[in-house]
Structure formats: C-alpha cells, structure tokens
Design an enzyme around this catalytic site. Structure first.
Site, PDB file in Angstrom:
ATOM      1  N   GLY A  92      73.209  42.211  41.740  1.00 18.74           N
ATOM      2  CA  GLY A  92      74.072  42.752  42.781  1.00 18.74           C
ATOM      3  C   GLY A  92      73.212  43.408  43.847  1.00 18.74           C
ATOM      4  N   SER A 145      66.822  42.798  40.190  1.00 18.62           N
ATOM      5  CA  SER A 145      66.695  41.823  41.277  1.00 18.62           C
ATOM      6  C   SER A 145      68.078  41.573  41.855  1.00 18.62           C
ATOM      7  CB  SER A 145      66.112  40.523  40.746  1.00 18.62           C
ATOM      8  OG  SER A 145      67.101  39.842  40.002  1.00 18.62           O
ATOM      9  N   LYS A 146      68.111  40.695  42.850  1.00 13.37           N
ATOM     10  CA  LYS A 146      69.381  40.398  43.526  1.00 13.37           C
ATOM     11  C   LYS A 146      70.458  39.889  42.565  1.00 13.37           C
ATOM     12  CE  LYS A 146      67.940  39.446  48.204  1.00 13.37           C
ATOM     13  NZ  LYS A 146      67.466  38.375  49.056  1.00 13.37           N
ATOM     14  N   ARG A 147      70.001  39.296  41.471  1.00 14.25           N
ATOM     15  CA  ARG A 147      70.963  38.806  40.483  1.00 14.25           C
ATOM     16  C   ARG A 147      71.894  39.923  40.015  1.00 14.25           C
ATOM     17  NH1 ARG A 147      68.825  38.104  35.766  1.00 14.25           N
ATOM     18  NH2 ARG A 147      66.800  38.863  36.422  1.00 14.25           N
TER      19      ARG A 147
END
Ligand code: GLU
Length: 472
Positions: free
Chosen positions: A244, A240-242
């Site tokens: 990067g 996920s965006k976590r």
C-alpha cells in the site's frame, strides 16, 4: 559541543515512510539536545536524481513539520570543495591514482568470484613510483585504506561494531571524469556541516568504517553513528509498494493527519514504557537513540488508523479543519453552504478513521443528493413510513428555533403521538435527510442541515414512497 544531526536523502523518488522515520529520529534527537538539524540533498547521482523528487521530499518534510535549521544543501553545488579535499588526500599520501583498466578489473573480479573470494580491489596501483604515474592518463583516485587493525565504533542503537581493515578495500573517491563518489561526499559534508550524530538507515552500516577511515585520514572529528533498522510490511517482508502507501504524501492524500503519522512513526522502532500516544512536545523531551529498537519493525495499518482517529477526535477542531478543508477541495466538495468544518468534525470525528472517509460520509451536509442509498431506502422508506414522515415533517416545520434540542422534541412528540418505536420515525427520517442509514444522532445531524433542506428532503422521500406504493 552542540549536537548537529542531519537527514541526507537521495532525491530519486518521493519521501518514503522509512526515510521519514529516519528524518524524524534525527530531528527529534536534535530537538531533544537543543541542537541543530541539517537537511542535505544527496544528488550526486545525476542520472537518478530529479527536481521533482527534491520537491517531493521537501513537501513531505514540510507536511510532517520536520523543519530544518540549515540547508537544504545540495551536493552538486559542492563539487569544488570535494575536489579540493581529494587533492588534500593525494598530497597527504592518503589517496593514490589508479590506472587499472576496466579489463584488468573485470579479470580481477572474475578470478575472485571463481575462487569464491570477496570482490575487492587488490591495491595494484597503491605503490606506484613517481615515474610510473602519468596524471594525464585516465585514472581514478582511490583512498588508501589502512591495511592493518580494525575500525571500531559504538553505534548508538546497536552497540559496538568492529570491522577489520583487511575487509575493506581502497575505495574510489573520484571517478575518471573527476567527479567525487558518494561515500566521499558524505564524509566531507558531515565534517563541513559539523554533524555530531549521523542517524541513518541500517543499509549504510557497511559504509561507516570506510567513512571513519577517510575522516581519520583528514584529521576530522568522528561523529557518533546510529543505524536505524528497517521497516517491514504487515506480512513481515521488506516494506514496499505492495503493502500500500509508502510515500508520506500518499498518507496525506489518504486522509491521515501529520500528528498521527509522526506519532505512528516514532513508535515504529522506538518505545518509552508502554506509552502509545505522544504529543510532539513529549516526543521531543523523551526521545533517545538508545531506546530505538535494534530489530526490524513491522508496519501496522490498524494502529496508524487508531492513532489517526485519536488525533481527529482530540486535536483542536479548528486545526483539524485546516486539513479537512484540503480533502474537501480534493474531492470537490464546496463547503461554503453548510456547517463549519469544526462543527462537522465534532459530530463525525468518532465515525471515521481518516479525513478522506469523513468527506465521503459528509457530502449530504453540503450537497443535494439525487439518489438514496438503495438498501437503506428499500428497508426504511416503505409505505408504513409515510405517516411518521408526514407527522414529523409537520412538527419540524413548526419549529421556530432550529436546534438539536427542539429537533429531538419534535421527533419524540411524533413517536408519542403515533405510539411507535423510535426506529419507526428515526430511520425513515434519517434516510430521507441524509440519503443513507448511517449518520450521527438525528438531532445534531439535522441541526447542521438547514431546516428547508430537511423539509424538502422529506418531501422527496415521500415521493419515493408514493412511487413505491403505486408500483405495488
Ligand atoms: N543519501 C543516503 C540515502 O538516501 C543517505 C546517506 C546517509 O545518511 O549517510 O540513503
């Protein structure tokens, strides 16, 4: 029958790395088999779909070079066709009108939940008599899923999968307003577009038996299916965006080459012996669905960086220069008064992992700098560096040919004359000419900065030293 594969993204966001990998596998399989690759935009969810997302997906596909032979088709442009086939299902007795109210369905669901049962439609309207049906009343159309037996398919990646029909309920194919539902559109599209191999994410495995049943009801051929496992982040959690960047274009922005991203993605879940580096031609000739891994793959930024550096160094410099130019523009560096980008790549290639970094460490070739790297200047532009700089400046100024070899001789002559170590001349000169203590070999670096600039930068460094001396 020739192979047809497809990539069918829903345009609700950018092209993410997982989608890109699915697209790549689908594309490679078509390439390998000499078949065709179809791009289909699944935009029936009008609320969540947007033109920006469509554009972002197309941009991502184009940047990666995943060209499509047919399409892009848009599901929203095919509503008449879906309607027609809902009609066919009704006529064949393979679908029925369901008049169940929301209240009834809520009650049904609550009861099932309370009893710990799976939520499913109970087939209440499946056998209504002609008198009980009033098509002018609000209703949905449900597919008559077979009641007995099971659906078996041989997933090209995961092997045989069997699901009992008793597990599947009668899914809605058309809503009250007549619009078709997702699973139905997919089925009709795959059929109309002659898709022979459906390569998609494992989150669609549950849809497959339902889709196969609908295809059977329409006497349509059943394609092969291959469900690709998901991608996890470095920490083992769902990507996920976590973690990067997850958008393909973010990788472009961060300075990765499409060749590196493709090579990285092909290996993320597929292997061929222990080979890590694959040219596009190799991928095309070696890729098979059977060798795609059943288990989830963990993203590894280090490996992507390694591949990116490999491609920056090994691809044709003119080719890499095209991408580097984009980054120079992006960071506002005017390269018209400096070395060619191919020359730059030749000397900076093994010093960076990304093209973005290459711009950051190469500004001094194209721009004047006002400030010297503080630490480097403090360490190397001390009063003791004055004589070496004066001496090397004189020798550099006298050169009639400004090339790496002559520059090296001038530096060496200074070292010999002053009887000091190379570092005593080289480091002050490096800081003076580039503003920092890091650069490729001085000979090739200075060669690419023009002579007058080098001489004037040495003067600036001498002023810096003089000020320092005065302050002592
Ligand atoms: N539109 C679906 C998605 O983006 C893919 C459906 C399919 O490949 O069958 O997840």
């Amino acid at each position: 029958m020739s192979v047809v594969t497809r990539f069918a993204p829903s345009p609700t966001g950018y092209l993410h790395i997982g989608g890109a990998r699915t697209a790549l596998y689908s594309w490679l399989y078509a390439q390998r088999m000499g078949g065709e690759f179809v791009l289909r935009i699944e935009d029936t969810d009008i609320e969540r779909s947007s033109q920006d997302a469509v554009d972002a997906i197309l941009e991502g596909m184009e940047w990666l070079g995943l060209n499509w032979d047919k399409g892009p088709y848009y599901q929203t442009k095919r509503f008449d066709r879906y309607k027609e086939l809902v009609g066919v299902l009704l006529e064949k007795g393979e679908a029925y009108r369901c008049f169940c109210s929301k209240e009834r369905l809520d009650e049904l669901r609550d009861g099932q939940e309370a009893r710990g049962e799976k939520r499913r439609y109970d087939g209440c309207c499946r056998n209504l008599s002609a008198e009980q049906i009033d098509a002018s009343q609000p209703h949905v159309i449900r597919f008559k899923n077979p009641l007995d037996g099971s659906v078996v398919f041989n997933d090209n990646i995961r092997g045989p999968i069997e699901v009992a029909n008793a597990e599947l309920d009668d899914l809605i194919v058309a809503r009250t307003d007549g619009t078709p539902t997702y699973n139905f559109c997919v089925v009709i599209d795959d059929w109309d577009m002659n898709v022979t191999h459906v390569v998609r994410g494992e989150d669609h495995i549950n849809n497959t038996p339902r889709q196969i049943n609908i295809l059977r009801a329409l006497d349509a051929p059943i394609p092969e299916y291959a469900h690709v496992s998901m991608i996890l982040g470095d920490d083992g959690k769902k990507l996920s965006k976590r973690h990067g960047a997850v958008s393909v274009m973010q990788y472009r922005d961060d300075g990765y080459l499409p060749e590196a991203v493709l090579n990285y993605l092909v290996r993320l879940g597929w292997s061929h012996g222990d080979q890590e580096v694959f040219t596009l031609d190799e991928m095309k000739s070696l890729f098979t669905l059977e060798e795609v891994s059943k288990s989830a793959s963990a993203f590894n930024t280090e490996k992507l960086n390694w591949l990116n550096q490999h491609y920056i160094k090994s691809l044709d410099a003119e080719h890499v220069a095209g991408y580097l130019q984009w980054h120079m523009d992006d960071q506002g560096v005017d390269v018209s008064n400096g070395p060619s980008l191919a020359q730059l790549i030749a000397i900076q290639g093994d010093r960076v992992k990304t093209l973005k970094e290459m711009v950051q460490i190469s500004r001094y070739f194209y721009e004047h700098f006002d400030a010297l790297d503080e630490k480097a200047a403090k360490k190397h532009l001390r009063p003791v560096a004055k004589q070496p700089l004066l001496s090397v400046k004189e020798k550099l100024a006298a050169l009639s040919d400004w090339n790496a070899e002559a520059i090296q001789s001038a530096i060496q002559a200074t070292v010999d004359e002053l009887e000091v170590g190379m570092g005593k001349v080289g480091m002050p000169l490096r800081v003076a000419a580039t503003g920092s203590g890091n650069s490729p070999g001085l000979d090739v670096t200075l060669e690419l900065i023009d002579k007058d600039t080098v001489l004037s930068r040495i003067d600036t460094a001498l002023v810096f030293i003089a000020k320092r001396e005065a302050a002592q």
